[in-house]
Motif scaffolding. Structure first.
Motif, mmCIF file in Angstrom:
data_model
loop_
_atom_site.group_PDB
_atom_site.id
_atom_site.type_symbol
_atom_site.label_atom_id
_atom_site.label_comp_id
_atom_site.label_asym_id
_atom_site.label_seq_id
_atom_site.Cartn_x
_atom_site.Cartn_y
_atom_site.Cartn_z
ATOM 1 N N ALA A 379 12.981 0.566 7.831
ATOM 2 C CA ALA A 379 11.938 -0.186 7.131
ATOM 3 C C ALA A 379 11.310 0.644 6.012
ATOM 4 C CB ALA A 379 10.857 -0.629 8.107
ATOM 5 N N ILE A 380 11.006 -0.022 4.918
ATOM 6 C CA ILE A 380 10.230 0.571 3.828
ATOM 7 C C ILE A 380 8.794 0.081 3.982
ATOM 8 C CG2 ILE A 380 9.908 0.685 1.332
ATOM 9 C CD1 ILE A 380 12.902 0.168 1.029
ATOM 10 N N VAL A 381 7.836 1.006 3.978
ATOM 11 C CA VAL A 381 6.430 0.660 4.194
ATOM 12 C C VAL A 381 5.692 0.649 2.857
ATOM 13 C CG1 VAL A 381 4.312 1.242 5.424
ATOM 14 C CG2 VAL A 381 6.536 1.699 6.492
ATOM 15 N N VAL A 382 5.048 -0.484 2.558
ATOM 16 C CA VAL A 382 4.316 -0.665 1.306
ATOM 17 C C VAL A 382 2.840 -0.860 1.636
ATOM 18 C CG1 VAL A 382 4.228 -1.940 -0.856
ATOM 19 C CG2 VAL A 382 6.355 -1.869 0.451
ATOM 20 N N VAL A 383 1.964 -0.142 0.941
ATOM 21 C CA VAL A 383 0.537 -0.111 1.288
ATOM 22 C C VAL A 383 -0.325 -0.319 0.045
ATOM 23 C CG1 VAL A 383 -1.303 1.301 2.279
ATOM 24 C CG2 VAL A 383 1.014 1.478 3.188
ATOM 25 N N ALA A 384 -1.415 -1.057 0.197
ATOM 26 C CA ALA A 384 -2.374 -1.245 -0.897
ATOM 27 C C ALA A 384 -3.129 0.049 -1.181
ATOM 28 C CB ALA A 384 -3.359 -2.352 -0.548
ATOM 29 N N ALA A 385 -3.379 0.316 -2.456
ATOM 30 C CA ALA A 385 -4.138 1.508 -2.837
ATOM 31 C C ALA A 385 -5.603 1.383 -2.436
ATOM 32 C CB ALA A 385 -4.035 1.739 -4.343
ATOM 33 N N GLY A 386 -6.127 0.151 -2.371
ATOM 34 C CA GLY A 386 -7.531 -0.061 -2.019
ATOM 35 C C GLY A 386 -8.354 -0.521 -3.207
ATOM 36 N N ASN A 387 -9.526 -1.074 -2.913
ATOM 37 C CA ASN A 387 -10.339 -1.748 -3.932
ATOM 38 C C ASN A 387 -11.689 -1.077 -4.180
ATOM 39 O OD1 ASN A 387 -8.311 -3.713 -4.020
ATOM 40 N ND2 ASN A 387 -9.314 -4.953 -2.452
ATOM 41 N N GLU A 388 -11.787 0.233 -3.980
ATOM 42 C CA GLU A 388 -13.075 0.914 -4.123
ATOM 43 C C GLU A 388 -13.236 1.637 -5.456
ATOM 44 O OE1 GLU A 388 -11.869 -0.044 -0.281
ATOM 45 O OE2 GLU A 388 -10.992 1.626 -1.408
ATOM 46 N N SER A 389 -12.263 1.506 -6.353
ATOM 47 C CA SER A 389 -12.277 2.200 -7.645
ATOM 48 C C SER A 389 -12.487 3.694 -7.456
ATOM 49 C CB SER A 389 -13.362 1.624 -8.561
ATOM 50 O OG SER A 389 -13.214 2.112 -9.884
ATOM 51 N N GLN A 390 -11.641 4.286 -6.631
ATOM 52 C CA GLN A 390 -11.693 5.715 -6.356
ATOM 53 C C GLN A 390 -10.262 6.232 -6.180
ATOM 54 O OE1 GLN A 390 -13.573 6.544 -2.574
ATOM 55 N NE2 GLN A 390 -12.151 5.273 -1.427
ATOM 56 N N ASP A 391 -10.139 7.529 -5.937
ATOM 57 C CA ASP A 391 -8.833 8.125 -5.696
ATOM 58 C C ASP A 391 -8.313 7.658 -4.339
ATOM 59 O OD1 ASP A 391 -6.620 9.786 -5.330
ATOM 60 O OD2 ASP A 391 -7.582 11.493 -6.304
ATOM 61 N N ALA A 392 -7.110 7.086 -4.320
ATOM 62 C CA ALA A 392 -6.548 6.556 -3.076
ATOM 63 C C ALA A 392 -6.212 7.645 -2.069
ATOM 64 C CB ALA A 392 -5.303 5.726 -3.372
ATOM 65 N N ILE A 393 -6.305 8.921 -2.471
ATOM 66 C CA ILE A 393 -6.073 10.020 -1.535
ATOM 67 C C ILE A 393 -7.092 9.990 -0.404
ATOM 68 C CG2 ILE A 393 -7.557 11.708 -2.684
ATOM 69 C CD1 ILE A 393 -4.085 12.453 -1.216
ATOM 70 N N ARG A 394 -8.203 9.296 -0.611
ATOM 71 C CA ARG A 394 -9.262 9.223 0.406
ATOM 72 C C ARG A 394 -9.040 8.106 1.423
ATOM 73 N NH1 ARG A 394 -14.450 9.423 -3.748
ATOM 74 N NH2 ARG A 394 -13.937 11.394 -4.767
ATOM 75 N N VAL A 395 -7.982 7.329 1.231
ATOM 76 C CA VAL A 395 -7.780 6.123 2.029
ATOM 77 C C VAL A 395 -6.489 6.224 2.844
ATOM 78 C CG1 VAL A 395 -7.497 3.617 1.941
ATOM 79 C CG2 VAL A 395 -8.972 4.766 0.265
ATOM 80 N N SER A 396 -6.567 5.891 4.119
ATOM 81 C CA SER A 396 -5.369 5.790 4.962
ATOM 82 C C SER A 396 -5.097 4.321 5.261
ATOM 83 C CB SER A 396 -5.570 6.545 6.285
ATOM 84 O OG SER A 396 -5.565 7.931 6.090
ATOM 85 N N PRO A 397 -3.809 3.905 5.265
ATOM 86 C CA PRO A 397 -2.598 4.729 5.201
ATOM 87 C C PRO A 397 -2.061 5.002 3.803
ATOM 88 C CG PRO A 397 -2.002 2.488 5.752
ATOM 89 C CD PRO A 397 -3.518 2.500 5.668
ATOM 90 N N ALA A 398 -2.818 4.720 2.748
ATOM 91 C CA ALA A 398 -2.314 4.965 1.391
ATOM 92 C C ALA A 398 -1.977 6.437 1.169
ATOM 93 C CB ALA A 398 -3.333 4.484 0.361
ATOM 94 N N ASN A 399 -2.702 7.343 1.833
ATOM 95 C CA ASN A 399 -2.491 8.775 1.602
ATOM 96 C C ASN A 399 -1.469 9.393 2.543
ATOM 97 O OD1 ASN A 399 -3.921 8.790 3.990
ATOM 98 N ND2 ASN A 399 -5.621 10.017 3.252
ATOM 99 N N VAL A 400 -0.686 8.568 3.206
ATOM 100 C CA VAL A 400 0.308 9.056 4.161
ATOM 101 C C VAL A 400 1.661 9.217 3.475
ATOM 102 C CG1 VAL A 400 1.580 8.454 6.272
ATOM 103 C CG2 VAL A 400 -0.879 8.035 6.129
ATOM 104 N N ASP A 401 2.327 10.337 3.739
ATOM 105 C CA ASP A 401 3.660 10.545 3.179
ATOM 106 C C ASP A 401 4.619 9.479 3.696
ATOM 107 O OD1 ASP A 401 2.877 12.765 1.794
ATOM 108 O OD2 ASP A 401 3.589 14.203 3.283
ATOM 109 N N GLY A 402 5.504 9.018 2.802
ATOM 110 C CA GLY A 402 6.528 8.071 3.214
ATOM 111 C C GLY A 402 6.225 6.631 2.917
ATOM 112 N N VAL A 403 5.056 6.349 2.312
ATOM 113 C CA VAL A 403 4.727 4.967 1.948
ATOM 114 C C VAL A 403 4.724 4.819 0.429
ATOM 115 C CG1 VAL A 403 3.312 4.678 4.029
ATOM 116 C CG2 VAL A 403 2.204 5.286 1.871
ATOM 117 N N ILE A 404 5.009 3.616 -0.038
ATOM 118 C CA ILE A 404 4.865 3.282 -1.456
ATOM 119 C C ILE A 404 3.504 2.617 -1.633
ATOM 120 C CG2 ILE A 404 5.739 1.850 -3.346
ATOM 121 C CD1 ILE A 404 8.539 2.228 -2.206
#
Length: 510
Positions: A379-404
Motif C-alpha cells: 500500500a501507498i499511504v497518502v496524508v493531508a499536510a493539514g490546515n493550520e498554515s504552519q510547517d507540516a513537520i509539526r503534524v502526525s502522520p504527515a511528518n512520518v517517513d514513508g508517506v506522501i
C-alpha cells in the motif's frame, strides 16, 4: 543516581535559594567574605547538572524543554534578587521560591491545572508509550500506587508483523486525571524514551465553499457537474482521458483505495458502483467528510450523475472505507494507527488519510511502524499536510517517513491560505484544495476547502497508477508525481502540482 533523579526538583530549588541567599549576604555586608552562599550555589549547581544528565528523560526533552525552562526561572530569580534593597524583600523572595518549587511539583497545582487545561486525550487510554519487557516491569512498579490500567495498545496477535507489540496505553481513573503529568514522568523514569498523550484527533470544521465554475472541455464523459471541477482543467484531464481511450489502456488489475475517515455513504449514487464494504459499520457517514473524500478519489465517471474521478470506467479502481473518526470528526491516535493496519490487511493499494494532529515522538514512532507495515503489504499511504498554515513537520502522520504528503492550492496555483507547507518533509506534492465539488451523504453534492480535499485527488491518481503497475512503491510513485508535476506559485512550500497524464506515461519508463 536514583536519588539525584528523584530529588531533581528540590536540588533545583536549592540552587534558586542559594542565589537569593548570596545576594542577601552581599546586601547586609558588601565586604563579607563568607563562602557558604557560594558553596551552596556551586554545590547545588553541580548536583542539578548531574540530576538533569542522569535523568531518564529523552535528550531532546531535556535540551528543548527542561533546560530552557529552568534557566529562564533561574534568570528571573537572579534579576529579582539583584534588585531587592532590604532584608524583608529577600525573606519574601526566598519563601516565594520555596513555595513555587513545592507548588509546581505538588498534586494540588497539577489538579488545578488539569481542571482548567484538561488535556485533549482519549479518556479510555490517556497515555501511549513504547517499552520492552524490563521497562514495562519498572513502569508497573513505579505506578503501583496510582489508579492506572496498563494494556497493550494494539492487538498483538493481529498486529505482530507490524512490530506494534511494544506499544502500551495507560488509562487513569477519572478522579486521578490530574496525575497525568506525574504518571508520564514516572514512565520516563522507568527508562522509557517514548511516551506521550494519546490525543484526540479532531478534524478541522468543514470549510464550505462555492463551487468554482470553469470551462467544460471535451472530456468524453456525461457527468453533469464536470464544469464545477476546476481542478480537471489545471490537471489537463481532457488530454488524460483521450490518452486512455486512444491507446486503449487496460489495467493489470483493479486497485483498491481505502479512505480512513468518518466513514463513507456506500449508497451514494456516484459511489455505490465502485464501493466495496469490509465492515458494515464503516458504510455510513454522519459527518460528510469521508464521503466527500471518497467521491474525489473514486466517483463513478460517465454515469450521467454528479461528478467524475480519474478512473473513466469501473475497470481501474474501487473504493472502501475504514471508519477511524466519529460522526463528530474526532478519533484517537491509537484508532487511526489501528485503521492503517486494518486497511493494509484488507488489501488496500492506496490508503488516503485526510487527517492529522499534534505530533509527539511516541506517536510518530507508532505511525511509522504502521506505515512500514502497510508499505510491505503493497500500500501507498497518502496524508493531508493539514490546515493550520504552519510547517507540516509539526503534524502526525504527515511528518512520518514513508508517506506522501499533500498540500492544497487554489485555481491560480497559489498555496491555499490555510494549507500547511512541506518544506521540511521528504515527499510533498500539491493538488487542488479550494472550492472542491464532491459527493456528500444522501445523494447530494457540495464544495469544500481543505488539504483534506487535495489528498484524495492524489490518492485517486495513485489508484490509477497502481492499477497499471501493481508493484509500484511509494518512493517510485513520489518520484513520478514530482518529476512530472508542474511548479506552483510557491513550489518550495507546496511541492509540484500533479499532472495525471504525464504521471501515467512515466510509469512505463525505467
Amino acid at each position: 543516581m536514583t536519588a539525584l533523579q528523584t530529588n531533581y526538583p528540590y536540588i533545583f530549588g536549592a540552587l534558586l535559594l542559594s542565589v537569593v541567599w548570596w545576594f542577601a549576604t552581599i546586601h547586609r555586608n558588601p565586604d563579607s567574605r563568607t563562602v557558604w552562599p557560594s558553596l551552596l550555589f556551586w554545590g547545588s549547581g553541580i548536583l542539578y547538572a548531574l540530576s538533569l544528565y542522569f535523568s531518564t528523560f529523552s535528550f531532546w526533552y531535556k535540551l528543548l524543554l527542561m533546560l530552557p525552562r529552568d534557566l529562564g526561572i533561574l534568570a528571573v530569580v537572579f534579576l529579582i534578587a539583584n534588585n531587592i534593597k532590604n532584608s524583608r524583600g529577600f525573606f519574601v523572595t526566598a519563601v516565594s521560591v520555596a513555595l513555587l518549587i513545592l507548588g509546581i511539583y505538588s498534586s494540588i497545582v497539577q489538579q488545578a491545572v488539569a481542571k482548567v487545561f484538561k488535556p485533549n486525550v482519549d479518556p479510555q487510554a490517556e497515555l501511549l508509550f513504547e517499552a520492552d519487557e524490563a521497562q514495562l516491569k519498572l513502569v508497573k512498579h513505579h505506578l503501583r500506587k496510582y489508579n492506572v490500567k496498563i494494556e497493550k495498545a494494539f492487538d498483538s496477535k493481529k498486529d505482530k508483523d507490524a512490530n506494534l507489540d511494544r506499544f502500551y496505553t495507560i488509562n487513569i481513573e477519572d478522579k486521578d486525571e490530574h496525575h497525568i503529568h506525574t504518571v508520564s514522568n514516572l514512565v520516563y523514569a522507568s527508562g522509557v524514551s517514548s511516551v506521550g498523550q494519546n490525543r484526540i484527533v479532531q478534524l478541522s470544521p468543514l470549510d464550505k465553499a462555492s463551487p468554482i465554475e470553469g470551462q467544460r472541455p471535451g472530456y468524453g464523459l456525461n457527468d453533469p457537474q464536470l464544469n464545477l471541477l476546476w481542478g480537471f482543467e489545471r490537471m489537463k484531464m481532457a488530454e488524460f482521458y483521450t490518452y486512455l481511450r486512444n491507446n486503449k489502456i487496460k489495467p493489470k488489475r483493479k486497485a483498491r483505495i481505502a479512505i480512513l475517515d468518518t466513514g463513507v455513504d456506500k449508497n451514494h449514487e456516484d459511489i455505490n458502483a465502485r464501493y466495496v464494504s469490509i465492515k458494515s459499520a464503516y458504510d455510513r457517514d454522519g459527518n460528510s467528510h469521508g464521503t466527500h473524500c471518497a467521491g474525489i478519489a473514486a466517483a463513478v465517471s460517465n454515469n450521467g450523475k454528479g461528478i467524475a474521478s480519474f478512473a473513466p470506467d469501473d475497470r481501474f479502481v474501487e473504493v472502501t472505507s475504514v471508519k477511524v473518526l466519529s460522526d463528530q470528526g474526532s478519533g484517537t491516535d491509537k484508532g487511526v494507527i489501528a485503521g492503517i493496519i486494518e486497511a493494509a490487511d484488507n488489501k488496500a493499494d492506496v490508503i488516503s488519510m485526510s487527517l492529522g494532529g499534534h505530533s509527539s515522538e511516541v506517536k510518530r514512532r507508532a505511525f511509522a511502524q504502521a506505515v512500514r507495515y502497510a508499505n510491505k503489504r503493497g500500500a501507498i499511504v497518502v496524508v493531508a499536510a493539514g490546515n493550520e498554515s504552519q510547517d507540516a513537520i509539526r503534524v502526525s502522520p504527515a511528518n512520518v517517513d514513508g508517506v506522501i504528503v499533500v498540500t492544497a492550492v487554489d485555481q491560480q496555483l497559489n498555496r491555499a491560505r490555510f494549507s500547511n507547507w512541506i518544506s521540511s518533509l521528504k515527499w510533498g506534492i500539491a493538488a487542488p484544495g479550494v472550492g472542491i465539488q464532491s459527493t456528500i451523504p444522501g445523494n447530494k453534492y457540495a464544495a469544500y476547502n481543505g488539504t483534506s480535499m487535495a489528498t484524495p485527488y492524489v490518492a485517486g491518481l495513485l489508484g490509477m497508477m497502481k492499477a497499471l503497475d501493481p508493484k509500484l512503491d511509494t518512493e517510485k510513485a513520489y518520484k513520478i508525481l514530482s518529476g512530472t508535476g508542474i511548479d506552483t506559485q510557491d513550489t518550495s512550500k507546496t511541492g509540484k502540482f500533479i499532472q495525471p497524464l504525464q504521471a501515467l506515461q512515466a510509469l512505463s519508463k525505467p
